[in-house]
Design an enzyme around this catalytic site. Structure first.
Site, short mmCIF file in Angstrom:
data_model
loop_
_atom_site.label_atom_id
_atom_site.label_comp_id
_atom_site.label_asym_id
_atom_site.label_seq_id
_atom_site.Cartn_x
_atom_site.Cartn_y
_atom_site.Cartn_z
N LEU A 199 0.87 -1.23 0.02
CA LEU A 199 -0.09 0.09 0.10
C LEU A 199 0.91 1.22 -0.02
O LEU A 199 0.66 2.09 -0.88
CB LEU A 199 -0.96 0.07 1.15
CG LEU A 199 -2.07 1.07 1.49
CD1 LEU A 199 -2.61 1.31 0.11
CD2 LEU A 199 -2.74 1.23 2.53
N ASP A 243 14.32 3.17 12.45
CA ASP A 243 13.65 1.98 12.90
C ASP A 243 12.40 2.73 13.70
O ASP A 243 12.49 3.09 14.85
CB ASP A 243 14.82 1.50 13.95
CG ASP A 243 13.97 0.25 14.78
OD1 ASP A 243 13.19 -0.21 14.51
OD2 ASP A 243 15.04 -0.30 15.46
N ALA A 283 3.77 -1.64 8.86
CA ALA A 283 3.13 -2.34 10.22
C ALA A 283 3.90 -3.68 10.05
O ALA A 283 4.54 -4.15 8.90
CB ALA A 283 2.04 -2.67 9.71
N TYR A 284 3.80 -4.63 11.17
CA TYR A 284 4.29 -6.00 11.08
C TYR A 284 2.96 -6.67 10.51
O TYR A 284 1.91 -6.68 11.16
CB TYR A 284 4.61 -6.34 12.46
CG TYR A 284 5.04 -7.81 12.56
CD1 TYR A 284 6.48 -8.24 12.61
CD2 TYR A 284 4.41 -8.79 12.45
CE1 TYR A 284 7.05 -9.25 12.98
CE2 TYR A 284 4.84 -10.38 12.43
CZ TYR A 284 6.09 -10.22 12.84
OH TYR A 284 6.43 -11.87 12.88
N THR A 340 -7.18 -3.11 9.91
CA THR A 340 -7.56 -4.12 9.44
C THR A 340 -8.74 -4.78 9.56
O THR A 340 -9.37 -4.46 10.83
CB THR A 340 -6.35 -5.04 9.47
OG1 THR A 340 -6.55 -6.76 9.12
CG2 THR A 340 -6.06 -5.43 11.13
N ASP A 341 -9.25 -5.78 8.76
CA ASP A 341 -10.66 -6.41 9.29
C ASP A 341 -10.33 -7.31 10.23
O ASP A 341 -11.35 -7.80 11.09
CB ASP A 341 -10.84 -7.14 7.97
CG ASP A 341 -9.97 -8.27 7.37
OD1 ASP A 341 -8.80 -7.48 7.15
OD2 ASP A 341 -10.11 -9.37 7.38
N TYR A 396 -1.83 -10.62 15.85
CA TYR A 396 -1.81 -9.45 14.79
C TYR A 396 -2.68 -8.55 14.80
O TYR A 396 -2.68 -7.05 14.95
CB TYR A 396 -1.56 -10.09 13.23
CG TYR A 396 -1.83 -9.06 12.09
CD1 TYR A 396 -0.80 -8.07 11.84
CD2 TYR A 396 -3.11 -9.04 11.55
CE1 TYR A 396 -1.10 -7.12 11.00
CE2 TYR A 396 -3.27 -8.00 10.36
CZ TYR A 396 -2.44 -7.08 10.16
OH TYR A 396 -2.59 -6.15 9.33
N LYS A 455 -3.19 -4.32 15.99
CA LYS A 455 -3.61 -3.47 15.21
C LYS A 455 -4.58 -2.66 15.81
O LYS A 455 -4.70 -1.28 15.66
CB LYS A 455 -4.16 -4.06 13.77
CG LYS A 455 -2.99 -4.61 12.79
CD LYS A 455 -1.85 -3.33 12.54
CE LYS A 455 -2.62 -2.37 11.34
NZ LYS A 455 -1.53 -1.44 11.05
#
Length: 284
Positions: free
Chosen positions: A12, A36, A60-61, A101-102, A125, A129
């Protein structure tokens, strides 16, 4: 206006920077090589030195399964890193747009999730988020939180590229058929993000291409567009062992998006066709 985009080497972020170049807007795209994100001093010093008016935080991770193993690193990037960016934005009185995120939802039920529904992540995850969302809201008034799903873009790995590769190598492919959501082309989402951050319509949004499907249906459409003759076999999620649990229902309601005057993204089937056409040389 001066724009800073984090995660510029991701799917993205790459497309956001690409769209900004086309608009001849003063901007910079940054990634791990620049600072970092887990280092508070490095992160804040870089941002404060650049002095952006707008920050689009795509970094993001994102390795959902590995996040169950590397929890500390995932937390440092998605929660603490987001906090550092948000605090720098506050100091500069800059707008911030945070990509979520969903996976902040548990996937229960069949109806699309509204922005007002209570998040309840079922994997680490998603939990980080969601905590990142809270960090943004804690620090800022001038923020946008954009939850999206099933992204695919020209730059980096994604489901479309994986299916095209497997379609060339195999006669039959098994794909999960009991998880539903909306594929989202990063080229389309990037345009919306840039349009959004130019406004003062702050808040939480869901943004995906139009239409819902299963991963199985998504795969079939990819092969249809690419004219690849391969048998796609629908299977249950239970057939695939993963470290992280996935939500069965990742449908996101875009009511808040439309109520605030933002345009719909095109149907996901059309976005696959456009993506395949513009990216053909790079993904095969």
């Amino acid at each position: 206006m001066r724009v800073l985009v984090t995660g510029a080497d991701g799917q993205l972020g790459y497309d956001v920077v690409k769209k900004l170049k086309g608009l001849d807007t003063e901007h910079i795209g940054v990634d791990k090589e620049d600072f970092d994100l887990t280092n508070e001093t490095e992160t804040k010093e870089f941002i404060l030195d650049y002095q952006p008016d707008e920050i689009i935080h795509c970094a993001a991770y994102t390795d959902v399964d590995q996040a169950e193993v590397e929890k500390e690193l995932c937390y440092k990037v998605n929660v603490e890193g987001t906090r550092y960016v948000a605090e720098a934005a506050k100091e500069l009185d800059a707008k911030m747009l945070y990509i979520s995120t969903d996976y902040v939802f548990d996937g229960q039920g069949e109806e699309p999730f509204e922005v007002t529904d209570e998040p309840n992540p079922i994997n680490y995850y998603g939990e980080t988020k969601y905590q990142g969302e809270q960090e943004v809201q804690k620090s800022l008034d001038k923020y946008f939180i954009v939850r999206t799903s099933w992204v695919f873009g020209e730059h980096g790995d994604n489901f479309v590229k994986t299916m095209l590769k497997l379609g060339k190598e195999r006669d039959e492919i098994s794909v999960v058929a009991d998880q539903y959501g909306s594929p989202t082309y990063t080229g389309d989402l990037a345009e919306l993000i840039i349009e959004m951050i130019r406004t003062d319509k702050y808040g939480i949004y869901h943004a995906t291409n139009e239409g819902f499907c299963s991963w199985f249906e998504f795969a079939k459409e990819i092969f249809n567009v690419a004219d690849i003759d391969v048998k796609v076999r629908p299977v249950s999620s239970y057939k695939f062992e993963t470290k992280a649990e996935r939500p069965r229902n990742s449908k996101l309601s875009k009511v808040a998006l439309f109520d605030n005057g933002f345009k719909k993204l095109i149907q996901y089937k059309e976005s696959i066709r456009i993506y395949y056409k513009v990216s053909n040389d790079n993904i095969l």
